[in-house]
Design an enzyme around this catalytic site. Structure first.
Site, PDB file in Angstrom:
ATOM      1  N   LYS A   1       0.839  -1.213   0.000  1.00  0.00           N
ATOM      2  CA  LYS A   1       0.000   0.000   0.000  1.00  0.00           C
ATOM      3  C   LYS A   1       0.875   1.266   0.000  1.00  0.00           C
ATOM      4  O   LYS A   1       0.669   2.169  -0.802  1.00  0.00           O
ATOM      5  CB  LYS A   1      -0.929   0.007   1.229  1.00  0.00           C
TER       6      LYS A   1
ATOM      7  N   ARG B   1      -9.841   0.724   8.560  1.00  0.00           N
ATOM      8  CA  ARG B   1      -9.455  -0.637   8.921  1.00  0.00           C
ATOM      9  C   ARG B   1     -10.548  -1.366   9.695  1.00  0.00           C
ATOM     10  O   ARG B   1     -10.362  -2.520  10.080  1.00  0.00           O
ATOM     11  CB  ARG B   1      -8.232  -0.559   9.824  1.00  0.00           C
TER      12      ARG B   1
ATOM     13  N   ARG C   1      11.841  -5.519   4.945  1.00  0.00           N
ATOM     14  CA  ARG C   1      11.601  -4.100   4.655  1.00  0.00           C
ATOM     15  C   ARG C   1      12.515  -3.162   5.449  1.00  0.00           C
ATOM     16  O   ARG C   1      12.781  -3.376   6.620  1.00  0.00           O
ATOM     17  CB  ARG C   1      10.150  -3.738   4.996  1.00  0.00           C
TER      18      ARG C   1
ATOM     19  N   ARG D   1      11.170  -0.971  11.149  1.00  0.00           N
ATOM     20  CA  ARG D   1      10.066  -0.714  12.081  1.00  0.00           C
ATOM     21  C   ARG D   1      10.055  -1.718  13.236  1.00  0.00           C
ATOM     22  O   ARG D   1      10.346  -2.897  13.054  1.00  0.00           O
ATOM     23  CB  ARG D   1       8.734  -0.785  11.320  1.00  0.00           C
TER      24      ARG D   1
ATOM     25  N   ARG E   1      -0.783  -8.699  13.534  1.00  0.00           N
ATOM     26  CA  ARG E   1      -1.307  -7.752  12.521  1.00  0.00           C
ATOM     27  C   ARG E   1      -2.188  -8.490  11.512  1.00  0.00           C
ATOM     28  O   ARG E   1      -3.227  -7.969  11.091  1.00  0.00           O
ATOM     29  CB  ARG E   1      -0.144  -7.039  11.809  1.00  0.00           C
TER      30      ARG E   1
HETATM   31  P1  AP5 Z   1       4.866  -1.600   1.807  1.00  0.00           P
HETATM   32  O1  AP5 Z   1       4.528  -0.807   0.600  1.00  0.00           O
HETATM   33  O2  AP5 Z   1       5.644  -0.955   2.906  1.00  0.00           O
HETATM   34  O3  AP5 Z   1       3.567  -2.350   2.369  1.00  0.00           O
HETATM   35  P2  AP5 Z   1       2.289  -1.782   3.150  1.00  0.00           P
HETATM   36  O4  AP5 Z   1       1.096  -2.452   2.589  1.00  0.00           O
HETATM   37  O5  AP5 Z   1       2.313  -0.292   3.169  1.00  0.00           O
HETATM   38  O6  AP5 Z   1       2.591  -2.392   4.569  1.00  0.00           O
HETATM   39  P3  AP5 Z   1       2.529  -1.806   6.053  1.00  0.00           P
HETATM   40  O7  AP5 Z   1       3.272  -2.789   6.924  1.00  0.00           O
HETATM   41  O8  AP5 Z   1       3.003  -0.390   6.116  1.00  0.00           O
HETATM   42  O9  AP5 Z   1       1.047  -1.903   6.342  1.00  0.00           O
HETATM   43  P4  AP5 Z   1       0.394  -2.014   7.679  1.00  0.00           P
HETATM   44  O10 AP5 Z   1      -1.001  -1.901   7.248  1.00  0.00           O
HETATM   45  O11 AP5 Z   1       0.714  -3.203   8.512  1.00  0.00           O
HETATM   46  O12 AP5 Z   1       1.063  -0.826   8.527  1.00  0.00           O
HETATM   47  P5  AP5 Z   1       0.577   0.625   8.922  1.00  0.00           P
HETATM   48  O13 AP5 Z   1       1.741   1.513   8.933  1.00  0.00           O
HETATM   49  O14 AP5 Z   1      -0.632   1.018   8.148  1.00  0.00           O
HETATM   50  O15 AP5 Z   1       5.674  -2.912   1.275  1.00  0.00           O
HETATM   51  C1  AP5 Z   1       6.186  -3.893   2.181  1.00  0.00           C
HETATM   52  C2  AP5 Z   1       7.555  -4.392   1.650  1.00  0.00           C
HETATM   53  O16 AP5 Z   1       7.361  -5.101   0.425  1.00  0.00           O
HETATM   54  C3  AP5 Z   1       8.561  -3.276   1.324  1.00  0.00           C
HETATM   55  O17 AP5 Z   1       9.843  -3.698   1.684  1.00  0.00           O
HETATM   56  C4  AP5 Z   1       8.427  -3.084  -0.204  1.00  0.00           C
HETATM   57  O18 AP5 Z   1       9.655  -2.638  -0.788  1.00  0.00           O
HETATM   58  C5  AP5 Z   1       8.081  -4.490  -0.662  1.00  0.00           C
HETATM   59  N1  AP5 Z   1       7.154  -4.515  -1.818  1.00  0.00           N
HETATM   60  C6  AP5 Z   1       6.082  -3.699  -2.027  1.00  0.00           C
HETATM   61  N2  AP5 Z   1       5.434  -4.059  -3.156  1.00  0.00           N
HETATM   62  C7  AP5 Z   1       6.107  -5.137  -3.656  1.00  0.00           C
HETATM   63  C8  AP5 Z   1       5.919  -5.961  -4.816  1.00  0.00           C
HETATM   64  N3  AP5 Z   1       4.890  -5.740  -5.670  1.00  0.00           N
HETATM   65  N4  AP5 Z   1       6.788  -6.972  -5.025  1.00  0.00           N
HETATM   66  C9  AP5 Z   1       7.824  -7.187  -4.155  1.00  0.00           C
HETATM   67  N5  AP5 Z   1       8.065  -6.445  -3.057  1.00  0.00           N
HETATM   68  C10 AP5 Z   1       7.209  -5.432  -2.805  1.00  0.00           C
HETATM   69  O19 AP5 Z   1       0.061   0.383  10.416  1.00  0.00           O
HETATM   70  C11 AP5 Z   1       0.952   0.105  11.476  1.00  0.00           C
HETATM   71  C12 AP5 Z   1       0.191   0.039  12.792  1.00  0.00           C
HETATM   72  O20 AP5 Z   1      -0.420   1.309  13.073  1.00  0.00           O
HETATM   73  C13 AP5 Z   1      -0.984  -0.962  12.849  1.00  0.00           C
HETATM   74  O21 AP5 Z   1      -0.556  -2.274  13.173  1.00  0.00           O
HETATM   75  C14 AP5 Z   1      -1.859  -0.333  13.959  1.00  0.00           C
HETATM   76  O22 AP5 Z   1      -1.324  -0.568  15.231  1.00  0.00           O
HETATM   77  C15 AP5 Z   1      -1.726   1.164  13.651  1.00  0.00           C
HETATM   78  N6  AP5 Z   1      -2.744   1.655  12.702  1.00  0.00           N
HETATM   79  C16 AP5 Z   1      -2.489   2.219  11.488  1.00  0.00           C
HETATM   80  N7  AP5 Z   1      -3.640   2.573  10.885  1.00  0.00           N
HETATM   81  C17 AP5 Z   1      -4.651   2.228  11.722  1.00  0.00           C
HETATM   82  C18 AP5 Z   1      -6.077   2.312  11.640  1.00  0.00           C
HETATM   83  N8  AP5 Z   1      -6.675   2.830  10.565  1.00  0.00           N
HETATM   84  N9  AP5 Z   1      -6.804   1.834  12.672  1.00  0.00           N
HETATM   85  C19 AP5 Z   1      -6.200   1.323  13.779  1.00  0.00           C
HETATM   86  N10 AP5 Z   1      -4.864   1.194  13.918  1.00  0.00           N
HETATM   87  C20 AP5 Z   1      -4.087   1.646  12.896  1.00  0.00           C
END
Ligand code: AP5
Ligand code: ZN
Length: 213
Positions: free
Chosen positions: A13, A87, A126, A160, A171
């Site tokens: 994402k 979410r 990552r 992270r 997660r």
């Molecule tokens: P990346 O693009 O970083 O993936 P992502 O989907 O953004 O993953 P996140 O881990 O950031 O999502 P998340 O939803 O767990 O975390 P968030 O920060 O929202 O890609 C991942 C890796 O793969 C990278 O190394 C990239 O280079 C590689 N890659 C990408 N595309 C690829 C491809 N096509 N092929 C190969 N490699 C690829 O949330 C973190 C925490 O915050 C949550 O756990 C929760 O505690 C809190 N939180 C955040 N939002 C909310 C909410 N709305 N409600 C409640 N709690 C929340």
């Protein structure tokens, strides 16, 4: 145009959101980034959510809805990419109400499909530039020069606290229990467009481009 990137942790994402910002001038609203910022600057809210995030649990709807409301109010006419929000069903209802209040609507919800095995590899490999936020991967997207950002030249690379197998398991559980019902919610509204998130980064970019036009 306002869009949601919906998908499990590591689906890509953030990677795709950054590309849309660069190519279309849209504004990325990542609740994960906002919460991490609050955590690292030590605000009261940041301290409250730190342990919850590190463990991989969701923070309360009230906190994240408040964060999104603030950002929408600051730039009411912009095209937003919602990354990691909504979410829960309560967050989805709140987003619909907030957009309606601004006379706006949702264009598309892009569901990024990736299987669990690939997610583990993505999350454990990552790393991110601590200065510009560019996202890398040990195998699929390494930096050209070891530990130096291709984008801004910084050597401040960060991993992270929640990018470990234990937190990832939590997660994923949170995703399947609380977030995956949104797939049916947006499907029923006719807004959902799935993409194969297992493809290469550039192929995923092309699939999204084909959907958004
Ligand atoms: P990346 O693009 O970083 O993936 P992502 O989907 O953004 O993953 P996140 O881990 O950031 O999502 P998340 O939803 O767990 O975390 P968030 O920060 O929202 O890609 C991942 C890796 O793969 C990278 O190394 C990239 O280079 C590689 N890659 C990408 N595309 C690829 C491809 N096509 N092929 C190969 N490699 C690829 O949330 C973190 C925490 O915050 C949550 O756990 C929760 O505690 C809190 N939180 C955040 N939002 C909310 C909410 N709305 N409600 C409640 N709690 C929340
Ligand atoms: Zn950088």
């Amino acid at each position: 145009m306002n869009i949601i990137l919906l998908g499990p942790p590591g689906a890509g994402k953030g990677t795709q959101a950054r590309h849309l910002v660069e190519t279309r001038g849209m504004i990325q609203l990542s609740t994960g980034d906002m919460l991490r910022e609050a955590k690292s600057s030590g605000t009261e809210m940041g301290l409250k959510v730190a342990a919850i995030m590190d463990a991989g649990k969701l923070v309360t709807d009230e906190i994240v809805i408040g964060l999104i409301e603030e950002k929408l109010a600051a730039e009411p006419g912009a095209g937003f990419i919602f990354d990691g929000f909504p979410r829960t069903l309560a967050q989805a209802d709140a987003l619909a109400a907030l957009l309606a209040k601004l006379g706006q609507s949702l264009h598309t919800v892009i569901e990024m499909r990736v299987d669990d095995e690939a997610l583990v590899k993505r999350i454990t490999g990552r790393f991110t530039c601590g200065d510009c936020g560019e996202v890398y991967h040990d195998e699929t997207k390494p930096t050209a020069e070891a530990d130096k950002c291709d984008h801004c030249g910084s050597t401040n690379m960060v991993r992270r606290a929640d990018d470990n197998e234990d937190s990832l398991r939590t997660r994923l559980m949170e995703y399947y229990k609380k977030t995956s019902p949104l797939i049916g919610y947006y499907y029923a509204k006719g807004d959902l467009r799935p993409v194969n998130g297992l493809a290469d980064i550039s192929e995923v970019q092309n699939s999204i481009k084909a959907i958004l036009g």
